[in-house]
Design a protein around this motif. Structure first.
Motif, PDB file in Angstrom:
ATOM      1  N   LEU A 152       0.787  -1.256  -0.168  1.00 27.58           N
ATOM      2  CA  LEU A 152       0.157   0.035  -0.063  1.00 27.58           C
ATOM      3  C   LEU A 152       0.772   1.201   0.084  1.00 27.58           C
ATOM      4  O   LEU A 152       2.052   1.210   0.447  1.00 27.58           O
ATOM      5  CB  LEU A 152      -0.886  -0.047   1.161  1.00 27.58           C
ATOM      6  CG  LEU A 152      -1.658  -1.156   1.667  1.00 27.58           C
ATOM      7  CD1 LEU A 152      -2.644  -0.810   2.802  1.00 27.58           C
ATOM      8  CD2 LEU A 152      -2.894  -1.263   0.435  1.00 27.58           C
ATOM      9  N   THR A 153       0.404   2.370  -0.470  1.00 32.61           N
ATOM     10  CA  THR A 153       0.828   3.601  -0.275  1.00 32.61           C
ATOM     11  C   THR A 153      -0.343   4.643   0.304  1.00 32.61           C
ATOM     12  O   THR A 153      -1.460   4.100  -0.352  1.00 32.61           O
ATOM     13  CB  THR A 153       1.353   4.225  -1.468  1.00 32.61           C
ATOM     14  OG1 THR A 153       0.405   4.423  -2.631  1.00 32.61           O
ATOM     15  CG2 THR A 153       2.594   3.315  -2.220  1.00 32.61           C
ATOM     16  N   SER A 154       0.116   5.560   0.708  1.00 29.72           N
ATOM     17  CA  SER A 154      -0.967   6.425   1.223  1.00 29.72           C
ATOM     18  C   SER A 154      -0.714   8.138   1.182  1.00 29.72           C
ATOM     19  O   SER A 154       0.405   8.399   1.221  1.00 29.72           O
ATOM     20  CB  SER A 154      -1.525   6.169   2.597  1.00 29.72           C
ATOM     21  OG  SER A 154      -0.540   6.409   3.639  1.00 29.72           O
ATOM     22  N   ARG A 170     -10.207   5.403   1.050  1.00 29.96           N
ATOM     23  CA  ARG A 170     -10.543   4.963  -0.302  1.00 29.96           C
ATOM     24  C   ARG A 170      -9.118   4.575  -1.055  1.00 29.96           C
ATOM     25  O   ARG A 170      -8.414   5.416  -1.331  1.00 29.96           O
ATOM     26  CB  ARG A 170     -10.789   6.686  -0.829  1.00 29.96           C
ATOM     27  CG  ARG A 170     -12.322   7.142  -0.378  1.00 29.96           C
ATOM     28  CD  ARG A 170     -12.420   8.475  -0.922  1.00 29.96           C
ATOM     29  NE  ARG A 170     -11.162   9.111  -0.330  1.00 29.96           N
ATOM     30  CZ  ARG A 170     -11.063  10.656  -0.822  1.00 29.96           C
ATOM     31  NH1 ARG A 170     -11.883  11.127  -1.762  1.00 29.96           N
ATOM     32  NH2 ARG A 170      -9.944  11.508  -0.485  1.00 29.96           N
ATOM     33  N   LEU A 171      -9.069   3.307  -1.279  1.00 30.91           N
ATOM     34  CA  LEU A 171      -8.077   2.701  -1.924  1.00 30.91           C
ATOM     35  C   LEU A 171      -8.303   2.355  -3.246  1.00 30.91           C
ATOM     36  O   LEU A 171      -9.280   1.457  -3.609  1.00 30.91           O
ATOM     37  CB  LEU A 171      -7.654   1.487  -0.893  1.00 30.91           C
ATOM     38  CG  LEU A 171      -6.349   0.768  -1.396  1.00 30.91           C
ATOM     39  CD1 LEU A 171      -5.115   1.409  -1.192  1.00 30.91           C
ATOM     40  CD2 LEU A 171      -6.278  -0.651  -0.795  1.00 30.91           C
ATOM     41  N   ARG A 172      -7.368   2.797  -4.018  1.00 30.25           N
ATOM     42  CA  ARG A 172      -7.484   2.550  -5.604  1.00 30.25           C
ATOM     43  C   ARG A 172      -7.127   1.174  -5.769  1.00 30.25           C
ATOM     44  O   ARG A 172      -5.986   0.767  -5.201  1.00 30.25           O
ATOM     45  CB  ARG A 172      -6.438   3.492  -6.459  1.00 30.25           C
ATOM     46  CG  ARG A 172      -6.620   3.153  -7.987  1.00 30.25           C
ATOM     47  CD  ARG A 172      -5.640   2.144  -8.390  1.00 30.25           C
ATOM     48  NE  ARG A 172      -5.912   1.778  -9.733  1.00 30.25           N
ATOM     49  CZ  ARG A 172      -5.049   0.639 -10.215  1.00 30.25           C
ATOM     50  NH1 ARG A 172      -4.115   0.189  -9.608  1.00 30.25           N
ATOM     51  NH2 ARG A 172      -5.215   0.384 -11.498  1.00 30.25           N
ATOM     52  N   VAL A 173      -8.018   0.557  -6.358  1.00 30.05           N
ATOM     53  CA  VAL A 173      -7.591  -0.959  -6.879  1.00 30.05           C
ATOM     54  C   VAL A 173      -7.844  -0.966  -8.464  1.00 30.05           C
ATOM     55  O   VAL A 173      -8.497  -0.207  -8.862  1.00 30.05           O
ATOM     56  CB  VAL A 173      -8.465  -2.001  -6.122  1.00 30.05           C
ATOM     57  CG1 VAL A 173      -7.926  -1.999  -4.731  1.00 30.05           C
ATOM     58  CG2 VAL A 173      -9.986  -1.783  -6.235  1.00 30.05           C
ATOM     59  N   PRO A 174      -7.176  -2.143  -8.728  1.00 31.05           N
ATOM     60  CA  PRO A 174      -7.647  -2.496 -10.370  1.00 31.05           C
ATOM     61  C   PRO A 174      -9.158  -2.752 -10.478  1.00 31.05           C
ATOM     62  O   PRO A 174      -9.720  -3.262  -9.444  1.00 31.05           O
ATOM     63  CB  PRO A 174      -6.641  -3.684 -10.777  1.00 31.05           C
ATOM     64  CG  PRO A 174      -5.689  -3.758  -9.829  1.00 31.05           C
ATOM     65  CD  PRO A 174      -6.366  -3.047  -8.443  1.00 31.05           C
ATOM     66  N   GLU A 211      -2.345   0.625  -4.208  1.00 33.26           N
ATOM     67  CA  GLU A 211      -1.280  -0.516  -3.988  1.00 33.26           C
ATOM     68  C   GLU A 211      -1.103  -1.185  -5.347  1.00 33.26           C
ATOM     69  O   GLU A 211      -1.736  -1.224  -6.100  1.00 33.26           O
ATOM     70  CB  GLU A 211      -2.392  -1.864  -3.280  1.00 33.26           C
ATOM     71  CG  GLU A 211      -3.469  -2.159  -3.898  1.00 33.26           C
ATOM     72  CD  GLU A 211      -3.273  -3.004  -4.756  1.00 33.26           C
ATOM     73  OE1 GLU A 211      -2.422  -4.143  -4.849  1.00 33.26           O
ATOM     74  OE2 GLU A 211      -3.883  -2.891  -6.043  1.00 33.26           O
ATOM     75  N   ASN A 212       0.437  -1.463  -5.210  1.00 36.69           N
ATOM     76  CA  ASN A 212       1.195  -1.920  -6.550  1.00 36.69           C
ATOM     77  C   ASN A 212       2.514  -2.543  -6.078  1.00 36.69           C
ATOM     78  O   ASN A 212       2.886  -2.070  -4.839  1.00 36.69           O
ATOM     79  CB  ASN A 212       1.465  -0.876  -7.486  1.00 36.69           C
ATOM     80  CG  ASN A 212       0.314  -0.764  -8.583  1.00 36.69           C
ATOM     81  OD1 ASN A 212       0.330  -1.809  -9.146  1.00 36.69           O
ATOM     82  ND2 ASN A 212      -0.486   0.265  -8.638  1.00 36.69           N
ATOM     83  N   PRO A 213       3.375  -3.381  -6.779  1.00 30.27           N
ATOM     84  CA  PRO A 213       4.588  -3.423  -6.411  1.00 30.27           C
ATOM     85  C   PRO A 213       5.382  -2.187  -6.417  1.00 30.27           C
ATOM     86  O   PRO A 213       5.267  -1.379  -6.970  1.00 30.27           O
ATOM     87  CB  PRO A 213       5.102  -4.384  -7.642  1.00 30.27           C
ATOM     88  CG  PRO A 213       3.700  -4.998  -8.127  1.00 30.27           C
ATOM     89  CD  PRO A 213       2.782  -3.999  -8.103  1.00 30.27           C
ATOM     90  N   HIS A 228       3.394   7.866   2.022  1.00 31.84           N
ATOM     91  CA  HIS A 228       3.459   6.921   2.863  1.00 31.84           C
ATOM     92  C   HIS A 228       3.671   5.382   2.106  1.00 31.84           C
ATOM     93  O   HIS A 228       2.843   5.256   1.259  1.00 31.84           O
ATOM     94  CB  HIS A 228       2.632   6.681   4.074  1.00 31.84           C
ATOM     95  CG  HIS A 228       2.289   7.548   4.650  1.00 31.84           C
ATOM     96  ND1 HIS A 228       3.216   8.172   5.970  1.00 31.84           N
ATOM     97  CD2 HIS A 228       1.425   8.801   4.787  1.00 31.84           C
ATOM     98  CE1 HIS A 228       2.802   9.409   6.469  1.00 31.84           C
ATOM     99  NE2 HIS A 228       1.595   9.700   5.722  1.00 31.84           N
ATOM    100  N   LEU A 229       4.682   4.782   2.373  1.00 34.21           N
ATOM    101  CA  LEU A 229       4.722   3.401   1.780  1.00 34.21           C
ATOM    102  C   LEU A 229       4.930   2.258   2.931  1.00 34.21           C
ATOM    103  O   LEU A 229       5.334   2.197   3.814  1.00 34.21           O
ATOM    104  CB  LEU A 229       6.346   3.219   1.424  1.00 34.21           C
ATOM    105  CG  LEU A 229       6.643   1.775   0.891  1.00 34.21           C
ATOM    106  CD1 LEU A 229       5.732   1.349  -0.394  1.00 34.21           C
ATOM    107  CD2 LEU A 229       8.017   1.714   0.346  1.00 34.21           C
ATOM    108  N   VAL A 230       3.648   1.375   2.456  1.00 34.84           N
ATOM    109  CA  VAL A 230       3.007   0.537   3.938  1.00 34.84           C
ATOM    110  C   VAL A 230       3.288  -0.737   3.455  1.00 34.84           C
ATOM    111  O   VAL A 230       2.744  -1.283   2.422  1.00 34.84           O
ATOM    112  CB  VAL A 230       1.692   0.738   4.251  1.00 34.84           C
ATOM    113  CG1 VAL A 230       1.337  -0.064   5.343  1.00 34.84           C
ATOM    114  CG2 VAL A 230       1.276   2.433   4.426  1.00 34.84           C
ATOM    115  N   LEU A 231       4.271  -1.428   4.067  1.00 39.23           N
ATOM    116  CA  LEU A 231       4.882  -2.844   3.670  1.00 39.23           C
ATOM    117  C   LEU A 231       3.784  -3.836   4.176  1.00 39.23           C
ATOM    118  O   LEU A 231       4.166  -4.617   4.822  1.00 39.23           O
ATOM    119  CB  LEU A 231       5.953  -2.990   4.013  1.00 39.23           C
ATOM    120  CG  LEU A 231       7.210  -2.038   3.778  1.00 39.23           C
ATOM    121  CD1 LEU A 231       8.457  -2.089   4.102  1.00 39.23           C
ATOM    122  CD2 LEU A 231       7.241  -1.900   2.198  1.00 39.23           C
ATOM    123  N   THR A 232       2.854  -4.136   3.245  1.00 41.29           N
ATOM    124  CA  THR A 232       1.796  -4.911   3.462  1.00 41.29           C
ATOM    125  C   THR A 232       1.882  -6.352   3.004  1.00 41.29           C
ATOM    126  O   THR A 232       1.517  -7.108   3.373  1.00 41.29           O
ATOM    127  CB  THR A 232       0.491  -4.436   3.262  1.00 41.29           C
ATOM    128  OG1 THR A 232       0.451  -4.069   1.853  1.00 41.29           O
ATOM    129  CG2 THR A 232      -0.023  -3.497   4.159  1.00 41.29           C
TER     130      THR A 232
END
Length: 327
Positions: A152-154, A170-174, A211-213, A228-232
């Motif tokens: 994730l990033t935020s 609100r999380l962008r997803v494909p 969220e992406n690689p 923020h880079l969130v290492l999920t």
């Protein structure tokens, strides 16, 4: 005596030369991708093009169209299905719009690592899915490549330090329902946005994060619009070269063999390059100004595994998730 004129000689020579000239014309193959030209997945296509040109003595010429030049991922897959485009590269989740059962290959918390994911190509599950894709939509998967571990990033205003911080986020997803179900299991608000519109959506605050690689976050410069880079590490994503079946069958068998060999060689390079980048990019993104947040991954995994595999069991086939996880 018949007089042979210079014009007649030139005409005869042109007639003889024409078939050879026509045969020498390369067959142009168009390959579209959403990712920017600097991403290893697109550089993989360029490597395939070079090797294929060499192995076929110039008969086959791949033209690469990165950066969503040919439309959204869905647009390009539609074009491959109809034969308007020969190849594209996309994820299993996106391709599941054409064959829903394929989304299992990109299920959250399924694969342990890239090597585990690579085992799927040798399974009866993959062979069956590929056969169904050919029969129903006229497309074939030519392999599985590693796209990376997704994080994730935020935005600056929305740091995510635990699952509770995703409530209402609100999380962008494909545009993939399995991704939406994952975010809903976290309590978030999944927001499908096409990748080529993502940077602007983040810049304008239309969503709180995405969220992406890591290589995709870096190549698309998302660090410019996310703090923020969130290492999920929630999904290990495969990406597949997808070819129009009629075009594929129109190639001579030696050319298909050369194509497959070029893909295998370039994919091996691409997978290694992405793994190398992933090992360095946390530090790189931190240096670019992102705050790196290490979270309790088990706390993110638990609500997803409690909900998503059961929610999609009928589509994927009873026990398919567990069978692949146990490979």
């Amino acid at each position: 005596m018949t007089r042979i004129t210079r014009r007649a000689v030139l005409g005869a020579c042109a007639a003889l030369a024409a078939p050879a000239t026509l045969r020498a014309q390369p067959r142009t193959i168009r390959w579209g991708d959403l990712l920017p030209a600097t991403h290893p997945q697109v550089r993989m296509i360029d490597r395939i093009a070079r090797e294929l040109r060499e192995k076929t003595a110039g008969r086959l010429e791949i033209q690469s169209f990165p950066g969503g030049q040919l439309g959204s991922g869905r647009d390009m897959m539609e074009a491959v299905s109809t034969g308007a485009l020969q190849l594209t590269t996309d994820g299993a989740g996106a391709l599941s719009a054409f064959l829903p059962a394929l989304s299992v290959v990109e299920a959250p918390y399924l694969w342990r690592d890239a090597a585990h994911m690579a085992k799927v190509t040798a399974t009866p599950v993959f062979a069956r899915l590929n056969g169904e894709l050919v029969a129903r939509r006229g497309m074939r998967m030519l392999g599985v490549t590693y796209y990376g571990k997704r994080h994730l990033t935020s935005s600056a205003a929305k740091p995510v330090r635990g699952v509770a911080d995703l409530a209402g986020f609100r999380l962008r997803v494909p545009p993939v329902d399995v991704f939406r179900a994952m975010v809903e299991a976290w309590g978030g608000r999944p927001t499908p946005i096409n990748f080529n519109e993502l940077y602007l959506a983040l810049a304008q605050g239309a969503v709180d994060g995405q969220e992406n690689p890591l290589p995709t976050i870096h190549a698309a410069k998302l660090f410019e619009v996310q703090k923020h880079l969130v290492l999920t590490g929630h999904i290990i994503t495969p990406r597949m070269p997808i070819v129009n079946e009629a075009f594929w069958r129109s190639l001579a068998a030696p050319d298909r063999d050369a194509f497959e060999a070029a893909i295998a060689s370039a994919a091996q390079w691409q997978d290694a390059e992405l793994l190398r980048q992933e090992s360095e990019l946390v530090a790189t993104l931190k240096g670019a100004g992102m705050e790196v947040i290490e979270v309790d991954v088990a706390a993110f995994r638990a609500p997803v595994l409690a909900r998503v595999p059961a929610q999609f069991a009928e589509r994927w086939g009873q026990g398919t998730f567990d069978t692949l996880a146990a490979l």
